[in-house]
Enzyme design. Sequence first.
Site, PDB file in Angstrom:
ATOM      1  N   THR A   1      -1.716 -10.032  -2.537  1.00  0.00           N
ATOM      2  CA  THR A   1      -1.819 -10.514  -1.159  1.00  0.00           C
ATOM      3  C   THR A   1      -1.397 -11.979  -1.111  1.00  0.00           C
ATOM      4  O   THR A   1      -1.848 -12.796  -1.909  1.00  0.00           O
ATOM      5  CB  THR A   1      -3.255 -10.351  -0.642  1.00  0.00           C
ATOM      6  OG1 THR A   1      -3.648  -8.993  -0.810  1.00  0.00           O
ATOM      7  CG2 THR A   1      -3.343 -10.714   0.830  1.00  0.00           C
TER       8      THR A   1
ATOM      9  N   GLU B   1     -12.058  -0.511  -3.518  1.00  0.00           N
ATOM     10  CA  GLU B   1     -12.567  -0.620  -4.879  1.00  0.00           C
ATOM     11  C   GLU B   1     -13.290   0.671  -5.248  1.00  0.00           C
ATOM     12  O   GLU B   1     -14.034   1.232  -4.455  1.00  0.00           O
ATOM     13  CB  GLU B   1     -13.532  -1.795  -4.993  1.00  0.00           C
ATOM     14  CG  GLU B   1     -12.848  -3.136  -5.004  1.00  0.00           C
ATOM     15  CD  GLU B   1     -13.849  -4.268  -5.013  1.00  0.00           C
ATOM     16  OE1 GLU B   1     -14.940  -4.072  -5.578  1.00  0.00           O
ATOM     17  OE2 GLU B   1     -13.552  -5.328  -4.455  1.00  0.00           O
TER      18      GLU B   1
ATOM     19  N   LYS C   1      -1.194  -6.956   6.371  1.00  0.00           N
ATOM     20  CA  LYS C   1      -2.222  -6.961   5.340  1.00  0.00           C
ATOM     21  C   LYS C   1      -3.407  -7.840   5.741  1.00  0.00           C
ATOM     22  O   LYS C   1      -4.576  -7.424   5.666  1.00  0.00           O
ATOM     23  CB  LYS C   1      -1.618  -7.461   4.022  1.00  0.00           C
ATOM     24  CG  LYS C   1      -2.617  -7.702   2.898  1.00  0.00           C
ATOM     25  CD  LYS C   1      -3.278  -6.431   2.441  1.00  0.00           C
ATOM     26  CE  LYS C   1      -4.169  -6.694   1.222  1.00  0.00           C
ATOM     27  NZ  LYS C   1      -4.835  -5.463   0.753  1.00  0.00           N
TER      28      LYS C   1
ATOM     29  N   ASN D   1      -7.300  -6.412   6.945  1.00  0.00           N
ATOM     30  CA  ASN D   1      -8.533  -6.746   6.246  1.00  0.00           C
ATOM     31  C   ASN D   1      -9.476  -7.570   7.110  1.00  0.00           C
ATOM     32  O   ASN D   1     -10.693  -7.453   6.995  1.00  0.00           O
ATOM     33  CB  ASN D   1      -8.221  -7.472   4.934  1.00  0.00           C
ATOM     34  CG  ASN D   1      -7.956  -6.500   3.796  1.00  0.00           C
ATOM     35  OD1 ASN D   1      -8.177  -5.299   3.932  1.00  0.00           O
ATOM     36  ND2 ASN D   1      -7.481  -7.006   2.680  1.00  0.00           N
TER      37      ASN D   1
ATOM     38  N   CYS E   1     -11.021  -8.807  -1.731  1.00  0.00           N
ATOM     39  CA  CYS E   1     -10.061  -9.026  -0.647  1.00  0.00           C
ATOM     40  C   CYS E   1     -10.611  -9.685   0.611  1.00  0.00           C
ATOM     41  O   CYS E   1     -10.064 -10.678   1.087  1.00  0.00           O
ATOM     42  CB  CYS E   1      -9.410  -7.697  -0.263  1.00  0.00           C
ATOM     43  SG  CYS E   1      -8.442  -6.965  -1.593  1.00  0.00           S
TER      44      CYS E   1
ATOM     45  N   ASP F   1      -9.020 -13.012   2.260  1.00  0.00           N
ATOM     46  CA  ASP F   1      -8.010 -12.673   3.259  1.00  0.00           C
ATOM     47  C   ASP F   1      -8.385 -13.194   4.643  1.00  0.00           C
ATOM     48  O   ASP F   1      -7.527 -13.639   5.408  1.00  0.00           O
ATOM     49  CB  ASP F   1      -7.809 -11.158   3.314  1.00  0.00           C
ATOM     50  CG  ASP F   1      -7.119 -10.624   2.060  1.00  0.00           C
ATOM     51  OD1 ASP F   1      -6.861 -11.431   1.146  1.00  0.00           O
ATOM     52  OD2 ASP F   1      -6.841  -9.418   1.999  1.00  0.00           O
TER      53      ASP F   1
END
Length: 389
Positions: free
Chosen positions: A119, A146, A198, A202, A254, A258
């Site tokens: 990312t 995950e 992306k 998130n 993430c 993010d």
Amino acid sequence: MTKIAVFGIGYVGLSNAALLSRDNTVIAVDLSQDRVDQINARQSPLEEAALADWLATHDLSLSATTDGPAACADADFIVVATPTDYDTKSNFFDTSSVETVIALARQTNPRAQIVVKSTVPVGFISRMRALHGTDQIFFCPEFLREGQALHDNLHPSRIVVGADTPAAHTFADLMASAAEATDIPVLFTGPEEAESIKLFANTYLALRVAFFNELDSYALNQNLNSRQIIEGISLDPRIGTHYNNPSFGYGGYCLPKDTKQLLANFSEVPQNLMRAVVQANKTRKEYIAAQVIAKEPQTVGIHRLVMKQGSDNFRQSSVQGVIRDIRDAGIRVLIYEPALGKKKFMGCEVVRDLEAFKTESDVIVANRASDDLDDVADKVFTRDIFGKS
């Protein structure tokens, strides 16, 4: 067969290497000799049952090495899946590992297509293309959970490629043909659009977590049944029943980084929502800690640091913020975490004897419910309302 080098044996890199090696020759590259040795022995260095089974039972054209230049030498595609942690000093992702691999790839094999799956900030790919004078670099974001990384590659919700070149189409075809799902939506976009997809995806997930956590904080404060409220609103098909189980906050690989990266990209854009999502997560952890501290325990036990069952990742897990506040209140904290090979974590004692842990703890804090704690249910503080009936 197409030759592919995958840099980084984390969840993204390993699950992609395992997937693509069904039909292609794949070399996985990592700095860790231990991880390389495990892959070559067909063992998973990550805690994910499906991935471990896949490596052990499937006929894969997969090997691993620490020799990056050798892996790059005759690769058709070089996939970059190295870490991009959030740098609190610059308020941006640390993309140095990705930049190092790109430079190595361009130096050793200038004909190869470079696929970035790490990312990155919006604008990163365009900057790399300008720096290296090539359009053979493109972004292909991952949307993996995950503990279910392989499953999500075998059954992807969509494939997004930040380019519309023949090579981009070829790589999308490689991903789709290796998957078990059919009729997978494939979207070819500009590089900045793919990077934005992306980060915004998130951040929306983080927003949803924050929403149900704040609902749960309200229910706690007003002595209401949080489950009844959540079930009632989630039956609206526009809202749905997914991602609605309260927790101590979002965390993991993430969502924390993010959301902060997207907020940084918004520095010159009028906004309120992105900042609120980041702040809400901090507030939730503080509120959970305050609830535990109010019980006036002598010793608080933390049952697991990992974010979820079936994962060994506890990087930036939400419970760490809770630990910090409880510890700073002068309360003794014990941590039960079998995945941790240390005697101390965050200045707190780590124990591996579950029975001793349960005996010594006055209150046991568990982000997710566990059968291990059924015999001490009266000690357990959790906001996991759907994990167990």
